[in-house]
Design a protein around this motif. Structure first.
Motif, PDB file in Angstrom:
ATOM      1  N   SER A  64      51.361 -53.722-110.655  1.00  0.00           N
ATOM      2  CA  SER A  64      50.503 -52.583-110.997  1.00  0.00           C
ATOM      3  C   SER A  64      50.155 -51.742-109.781  1.00  0.00           C
ATOM      4  N   GLY A  65      49.978 -52.392-108.634  1.00  0.00           N
ATOM      5  CA  GLY A  65      49.662 -51.680-107.409  1.00  0.00           C
ATOM      6  C   GLY A  65      48.279 -51.077-107.362  1.00  0.00           C
ATOM      7  N   VAL A  66      47.352 -51.559-108.201  1.00  0.00           N
ATOM      8  CA  VAL A  66      46.038 -50.918-108.278  1.00  0.00           C
ATOM      9  C   VAL A  66      44.866 -51.874-108.113  1.00  0.00           C
ATOM     10  N   ASN A  67      45.107 -53.183-108.056  1.00  0.00           N
ATOM     11  CA  ASN A  67      43.996 -54.120-107.942  1.00  0.00           C
ATOM     12  C   ASN A  67      43.305 -54.007-106.581  1.00  0.00           C
ATOM     13  N   GLY A  68      42.007 -54.329-106.577  1.00  0.00           N
ATOM     14  CA  GLY A  68      41.193 -54.118-105.394  1.00  0.00           C
ATOM     15  C   GLY A  68      41.689 -54.806-104.149  1.00  0.00           C
ATOM     16  N   VAL A  72      45.008 -53.049-102.765  1.00  0.00           N
ATOM     17  CA  VAL A  72      44.787 -51.752-102.124  1.00  0.00           C
ATOM     18  C   VAL A  72      43.992 -51.921-100.831  1.00  0.00           C
ATOM     19  N   GLU A  73      43.001 -52.807-100.842  1.00  0.00           N
ATOM     20  CA  GLU A  73      42.194 -53.018 -99.640  1.00  0.00           C
ATOM     21  C   GLU A  73      43.049 -53.570 -98.507  1.00  0.00           C
ATOM     22  N   ASN A  96      44.907 -46.181-113.835  1.00  0.00           N
ATOM     23  CA  ASN A  96      43.957 -45.802-112.797  1.00  0.00           C
ATOM     24  C   ASN A  96      43.782 -46.937-111.795  1.00  0.00           C
ATOM     25  N   THR A  97      43.567 -46.579-110.554  1.00  0.00           N
ATOM     26  CA  THR A  97      43.324 -47.599-109.536  1.00  0.00           C
ATOM     27  C   THR A  97      41.972 -48.253-109.747  1.00  0.00           C
ATOM     28  N   LYS A  98      41.869 -49.501-109.328  1.00  0.00           N
ATOM     29  CA  LYS A  98      40.616 -50.246-109.422  1.00  0.00           C
ATOM     30  C   LYS A  98      39.913 -50.321-108.067  1.00  0.00           C
ATOM     31  N   HIS A  99      40.381 -49.535-107.116  1.00  0.00           N
ATOM     32  CA  HIS A  99      39.781 -49.514-105.787  1.00  0.00           C
ATOM     33  C   HIS A  99      38.973 -48.233-105.606  1.00  0.00           C
ATOM     34  N   SER A 100      37.849 -48.352-104.935  1.00  0.00           N
ATOM     35  CA  SER A 100      36.939 -47.213-104.784  1.00  0.00           C
ATOM     36  C   SER A 100      37.538 -46.054-103.997  1.00  0.00           C
ATOM     37  N   SER A 101      38.579 -46.312-103.238  1.00  0.00           N
ATOM     38  CA  SER A 101      39.228 -45.255-102.464  1.00  0.00           C
ATOM     39  C   SER A 101      39.974 -44.255-103.334  1.00  0.00           C
ATOM     40  N   GLY A 102      40.273 -44.669-104.565  1.00  0.00           N
ATOM     41  CA  GLY A 102      41.088 -43.836-105.433  1.00  0.00           C
ATOM     42  C   GLY A 102      42.572 -43.934-105.137  1.00  0.00           C
ATOM     43  N   LYS A 103      42.954 -44.838-104.235  1.00  0.00           N
ATOM     44  CA  LYS A 103      44.345 -44.982-103.827  1.00  0.00           C
ATOM     45  C   LYS A 103      45.046 -46.093-104.592  1.00  0.00           C
ATOM     46  N   LEU A 110      48.618 -48.718-104.152  1.00  0.00           N
ATOM     47  CA  LEU A 110      49.483 -49.285-103.119  1.00  0.00           C
ATOM     48  C   LEU A 110      50.583 -48.299-102.741  1.00  0.00           C
ATOM     49  N   SER A 111      51.173 -47.659-103.734  1.00  0.00           N
ATOM     50  CA  SER A 111      52.279 -46.733-103.477  1.00  0.00           C
ATOM     51  C   SER A 111      51.852 -45.508-102.675  1.00  0.00           C
ATOM     52  N   ASP A 112      50.557 -45.186-102.673  1.00  0.00           N
ATOM     53  CA  ASP A 112      50.057 -44.055-101.891  1.00  0.00           C
ATOM     54  C   ASP A 112      49.967 -44.378-100.405  1.00  0.00           C
ATOM     55  N   LEU A 113      49.934 -45.661-100.065  1.00  0.00           N
ATOM     56  CA  LEU A 113      49.616 -46.083 -98.709  1.00  0.00           C
ATOM     57  C   LEU A 113      50.813 -46.599 -97.920  1.00  0.00           C
ATOM     58  N   ALA A 114      51.867 -46.998 -98.612  1.00  0.00           N
ATOM     59  CA  ALA A 114      52.997 -47.646 -97.948  1.00  0.00           C
ATOM     60  C   ALA A 114      53.891 -46.642 -97.239  1.00  0.00           C
TER      61      ALA A 114
END
Length: 248
Positions: A119-123, A126-127, A152-159, A161-165
């Motif tokens: 999913s790439g969205v768990n806290g 992403v953290e 939707n992402t579950k991290h407060s950053s709104g990011k 995993l795919s946004d950060l790699a």
């Protein structure tokens, strides 16, 4: 349905094979080979079923020795968390333990990270990605682009995993990870673990080949169940000390 599932799996593996032949995974392999050449360790993280990807990369016969599986259970084994914290999926959705988890992991500047998450969205996913990038490490993501882009992402950053790699590799799993459906609409036939395991082996094979082509002797595990395996592995593992742990 068996033959239908076979088709779903084989078509995806064929697509990954074609992508590999076309050089699609070369950016990831370049990062991995460069890290190993510079005495780096490949740090791998995955939660839930994606931990299988990390196990496929780190600490197995035919795999690279400078690999380390980062696992949430380390927070219980060597940290300040309780066994009950591991129950259910709330732990992997919570980013709170990631700082401590990284403090419990010996990380060097030349280390490269791979994070696997369908999913790439768990806290926690992403953290970890955020903290890895803040430390200046290269990051490879293995994720389902179809799924991650639909939720939707579950991290407060709104990011995500795919946004950060630095490099994003699609595991080709469908939304919800179900490739089949029963007459009453029940989804089944998960495929992400199979495609991720295949990708893990492609990364390993590609990295070993890249190292060998550059004149390096790739540090690869021999099965402990063949004569001389333990002796070979022990010598090479000792070069990395506590940077590679097999107790998590």
């Amino acid at each position: 349905m068996f033959s239908q599932f076979h088709q779903q799996v084989s078509s995806r593996l064929s697509a990954l094979d074609a992508a590999a032949a076309a050089g699609a995974f070369d950016p990831a392999i370049d990062l991995l080979a460069e890290s190993v050449k510079n005495n780096g360790v490949i740090q791998v993280f995955g939660t839930g079923h994606s931990e299988a990807f990390a196990m496929e990369v780190a600490g197995r016969a035919g795999g690279l020795i400078p690999t380390n599986k980062i696992a949430l259970r380390t927070l219980v084994l060597r940290g300040n968390h309780q066994v009950d914290d591991l129950v259910g999926s709330s732990f992997e959705r919570n980013p709170a333990g990631i700082t401590e988890l990284l403090e419990l992991t010996e990380i060097h500047p030349q280390d490269v990270f791979i994070i696997a998450s369908n999913s790439g969205v768990n806290g926690s996913i992403v953290e970890l990605a955020l903290q890895v990038k803040a430390r200046g490490h290269q990051l490879i993501a293995v994720t389902s682009l179809q799924h991650t882009n639909a939720v939707n992402t579950k991290h407060s950053s709104g990011k995500r995993l795919s946004d950060l790699a630095d490099v994003v590799v699609d595991n080709l799993a469908p939304y919800g990870d179900s490739t089949l459906e029963t007459a009453d609409g029940t989804g089944l036939g998960a495929v992400s673990s199979l495609t991720a395991a295949y990708l893990a082996q492609l990364f390993t094979i590609g990295t070993v080949a890249r190292l060998a082509a550059s004149g390096e002797r790739p540090p690869v595990y021999i099965s402990a169940n063949v004569p001389g395996g333990d002796e070979h592995n022990d010598v090479l593992e000792a070069l990395y000390g506590q940077r590679i742990r097999r107790d998590g």
